[in-house]
Design a protein around this motif. Structure first.
Motif, short mmCIF file in Angstrom:
data_model
loop_
_atom_site.label_atom_id
_atom_site.label_comp_id
_atom_site.label_asym_id
_atom_site.label_seq_id
_atom_site.Cartn_x
_atom_site.Cartn_y
_atom_site.Cartn_z
N SER A 114 89.39 62.44 -21.93
CA SER A 114 88.54 61.43 -22.57
C SER A 114 89.42 60.32 -23.11
CB SER A 114 87.74 62.05 -23.72
OG SER A 114 86.93 63.13 -23.28
N THR A 115 88.93 59.10 -23.04
CA THR A 115 89.67 57.94 -23.52
C THR A 115 88.82 57.15 -24.50
OG1 THR A 115 90.94 57.75 -21.47
CG2 THR A 115 90.81 55.79 -22.86
N ALA A 116 89.41 56.76 -25.62
CA ALA A 116 88.74 55.92 -26.61
C ALA A 116 89.43 54.57 -26.65
CB ALA A 116 88.76 56.57 -27.98
N ALA B 50 87.07 45.20 -21.72
CA ALA B 50 86.68 45.32 -20.31
C ALA B 50 87.87 45.71 -19.45
CB ALA B 50 86.05 44.02 -19.83
N ALA B 51 89.03 45.12 -19.73
CA ALA B 51 90.22 45.45 -18.96
C ALA B 51 90.64 46.90 -19.20
CB ALA B 51 91.35 44.49 -19.33
N ALA B 52 90.58 47.32 -20.46
CA ALA B 52 90.93 48.70 -20.77
C ALA B 52 89.97 49.68 -20.12
CB ALA B 52 90.97 48.90 -22.28
N LEU B 53 88.69 49.31 -20.09
CA LEU B 53 87.70 50.17 -19.45
C LEU B 53 87.97 50.30 -17.96
CD1 LEU B 53 85.04 51.76 -19.59
CD2 LEU B 53 83.83 49.60 -19.20
N ALA B 54 88.32 49.22 -17.32
CA ALA B 54 88.60 49.25 -15.89
C ALA B 54 89.80 50.14 -15.56
CB ALA B 54 88.84 47.83 -15.37
N ALA C 276 86.01 59.19 -13.57
CA ALA C 276 85.55 60.56 -13.80
C ALA C 276 85.70 61.00 -15.26
CB ALA C 276 86.31 61.53 -12.91
N GLU C 277 86.24 60.13 -16.11
CA GLU C 277 86.49 60.50 -17.50
C GLU C 277 85.38 59.99 -18.42
OE1 GLU C 277 90.21 59.31 -19.10
OE2 GLU C 277 91.40 60.25 -17.52
N VAL D 136 80.18 57.06 -23.25
CA VAL D 136 79.41 57.30 -22.03
C VAL D 136 80.15 58.31 -21.17
CG1 VAL D 136 78.32 55.02 -21.98
CG2 VAL D 136 80.48 55.37 -20.78
N LEU D 137 79.37 59.14 -20.49
CA LEU D 137 79.91 60.01 -19.45
C LEU D 137 79.91 59.24 -18.13
CD1 LEU D 137 78.15 63.36 -20.43
CD2 LEU D 137 80.56 62.77 -20.69
N PRO D 138 80.54 59.78 -17.09
CA PRO D 138 80.62 59.03 -15.83
C PRO D 138 79.28 58.55 -15.31
CG PRO D 138 82.12 60.89 -15.76
CD PRO D 138 81.36 61.01 -17.04
N GLY D 139 78.20 59.30 -15.55
CA GLY D 139 76.89 58.90 -15.04
C GLY D 139 76.38 57.61 -15.64
N ALA D 140 76.81 57.27 -16.84
CA ALA D 140 76.35 56.04 -17.51
C ALA D 140 77.44 54.98 -17.55
CB ALA D 140 75.87 56.35 -18.92
#
Length: 623
Positions: A2-4, A37-41, A46-47, A83-87
């Motif tokens: 998991s990443t925050a 947004a960059a960190a999210l990308a 899958a995390e 959010v999980l991968p599905g969202a």
């Protein structure tokens, strides 16, 4: 993994990074606009990923509740979103240029006391905006009830000091331990088990034990208890009663451990849903075996107890499927009367609440009763008292549901589909329904057909001239199948249609019990117990699939097992063909084994698949 992602560097002295790492997150700090947004990308798809405002001030358990619960694709508390991968796609869309982040500021500005705090209130909170945008776009975002826990995003030094004082005033570990217990449970569980089982749950969590391991330990303990009961000796019976109580304590502990550590899983949901019944019914079998060692045959009582308990549960589940949405039934000005109004008035009197919870004989009271009677009396006394107590509980709960049904509009299309799945109609009933008139009829049409079929079948087998039914028993079974088809010819969407599945369960289970008991064939009743146990598992499995929104079991499984009316026809035909000797016992054993293999195989395949729902009972409703 998991990443925050923190929206900016946190203020000096803030504990947010330490708290997130303690919860298992890898922490990344965004650097200015566009950084989130960059960190999210950069985070693997899958995390699990969380976006947390760097100004967040609150309890660690607030973050745990909002960011680590595996049951929800998206969840949020003030200042934090996960959010999980599905969202993941919904979060990415919310972060697109021109959306929430473009309206945010991420800079750190000087605070009034010389410490650095986040940008002024005009900039808002990015995680909160993202959650609102995701909801507006149609993605549900779970928001846990924090109660006295704190989760805030202060924008000034004064506000931060106030939030920190609020955090210090509440012991989040005490809140976490208290919330591990269901808010609504039976009297015995609440006052005699939960006060110490929650501490056992915390002990298990600190040693890395999982809820599934505790659930398995509870099952093993119950099976050992059943083995002790099967010895038929007084020391064995005393040990059986004590071990059954230990098994129940562990049964409470596994759910409390899951809530304490938020370790919810599909496998755990399946184990929790099925093992309770397996433990109880295995103990019934152990008592019957123990009685047989003392030349007392109580298999009919054991089977009767299993039939009554299973039918009681089917009544509860079927009625629940027909209930309207809570908002509709409790809206201001909504008509309430009869049992509903009386129940509401009684809820304001504390002692009546506990009395009514005890009257329904929930699992805690029931297992305590069984354990005490097992240790102090005989299996025959145990089953006799259990049947009387469970029968009174069944009359009480069913009467209340019948009174409430007079004011219910019916279950609608969703309820009709659920009841159709729970009815377990096979190919014979399906063929009758296909050619029967599909007029919905009156409010009692379907229950009356189901009652007519069940009464005709059970009455003939019970009072007919043949000990094992004979071929006239097959005729009674054919009448039952005809009535079953007529009962489900139209959608089960009327207020009293919830009665149809429990009536079918009565017809099928009692037919097996009566034929095995009246025939007097050696081994027939244990074989009948095995067959009904396999059918009961199938019906419980259907319930938990429906509760999870996954729909009823595949139609091919229902057709392969014959449906309830198909099995009744098969059992009555076997009784007619082998009226004496061991043929009937063999037929029951073969039918039970085939049903168990088909049902268990499909159930295991489903519950370990990725499509299975994680259905956990958080309502506290007695089982």
């Amino acid at each position: 993994m998991s990443t925050a992602i923190l929206t900016a560097p946190p203020p000096p002295g803030a504990s947010i990074e330490r708290d997130l790492r303690a919860l298992g997150f890898t922490v990344r700090v965004a650097d200015g606009n566009g950084g989130v947004a960059a960190a999210l990308a950069a985070v693997p798809t899958a995390e699990r990923v969380a976006v947390v405002d760097a100004r967040f001030t609150g309890h660690r358990h607030s973050l745990r509740l909002g960011l680590t619960d595996p049951r929800f694709p998206a969840a949020a508390v003030p200042g934090a979103l996960t959010v999980l991968p599905g969202a993941r796609g919904a979060l990415t869309a919310a972060l697109a240029p021109g959306s929430a982040e473009g309206r945010e500021g991420g800079a750190i500005a000087p605070g009034s006391g010389g410490r650095s705090v986040a940008a002024p209130p005009a900039t808002g909170c990015l995680p909160d905006r993202l959650a609102a945008d995701m909801e507006a776009a149609g993605t549900p975002v779970h928001r846990p009830d924090l109660g006295t826990l704190v989760a805030a995003v202060p924008t000034t030094e004064a506000a931060r000091a106030e939030a920190e004082a609020a955090v210090a005033a509440v012991d989040d570990e005490a809140v976490r331990l208290r919330s591990a217990v269901k808010s609504r449970d039976g009297f015995f569980t609440t006052h005699f088990v939960s006060p110490y089982s929650r501490h056992l749950a915390r002990w298990c969590a600190r040693r890395g034990l999982t809820p599934n391991q505790v659930t398995t330990a509870s099952l093993i303990t119950a099976l050992i208890a059943a083995g002790c009961a099967a010895t038929g000796t007084r020391p064995g019976m005393i040990a059986a009663g004590a071990l059954l109580l230990v098994s129940f304590v562990l049964d409470c502990t596994d759910g409390q451990l899951a809530r304490y550590s938020l370790q919810f899983s599909t496998l755990g949901a399946w184990l929790d849903a099925t093992f309770d019944r397996a433990k109880e019914y295995a103990f019934y079998a152990g008592l019957a075996l123990g009685a047989a060692r003392g030349d007392d045959d109580v298999w009919a009582l054991a089977l009767g107890a299993m039939v009554l308990q299973t039918v009681r549960h089917v009544v509860d589940f079927a009625f629940t499927f027909t209930l309207p949405e809570p908002a509709a039934s409790t809206a201001p000005g909504a008509a309430q009367g009869g049992a509903t109004a009386l129940s509401g008035r009684l809820d304001r009197i504390a002692w009546t609440v506990w009395l009514r919870r005890m009257i329904v004989l929930p699992i805690g009271e029931r297992w305590a009763l069984i354990a005490v009677l097992t240790a102090l009396t005989t299996p025959r006394v145990t089953f006799t008292v259990l049947l009387i107590a469970a029968g009174c509980a069944a009359c009480y709960t069913t009467a209340g549901r019948l009174l409430r049904s007079r004011r219910l509009p019916g279950g609608g299309s969703d309820g009709a589909r659920a009841l159709a799945g729970l009815a377990d109609s096979g190919p014979v009933a399906e063929a009758v329904a296909r050619f029967a008139p599909r007029s919905p009829g009156g409010p009692f049409t379907a229950p009356l057909w189901a009652a007519a079929g069940t009464a005709g079948l059970v009455g003939w087998l019970l009072f007919g001239p043949d000990d094992q039914g004979g071929w006239t028993g097959v005729v009674a079974a054919a009448w039952y199948a005809l009535c079953a088809g007529l009962a489900v010819a139209a959608p089960l969407s009327r207020p009293f249609d919830w009665l149809v599945p429990p009536l079918f369960r009565c017809g099928e289970y009692l037919a097996v019990l009566i034929l095995a008991a009246r025939g007097g064939v050696n081994g027939a009743l244990p074989a009948a117990f095995f067959l009904v146990a396999a059918c009961a598992y199938h019906h419980y499995d259907t319930v938990y699939r429906l509760r999870g929104g996954a729909g009823a079991p595949p139609r091919r499984l229902v057709l392969a097992t014959g449906g309830h009316e198909g099995r009744v026809l098969a059992v009555t035909a076997a009784a007619a063909l082998w009226a004496s000797g061991q043929g009937f016992t063999t037929a029951l054993t073969v039918l039970g084994g085939a049903t168990a293999l088909l049902v268990l195989g499909e159930s295991i395949r489903f519950w370990i698949s990725s499509q299975a729902p994680a259905v956990h009972d958080e309502t506290g409703e007695p089982a």
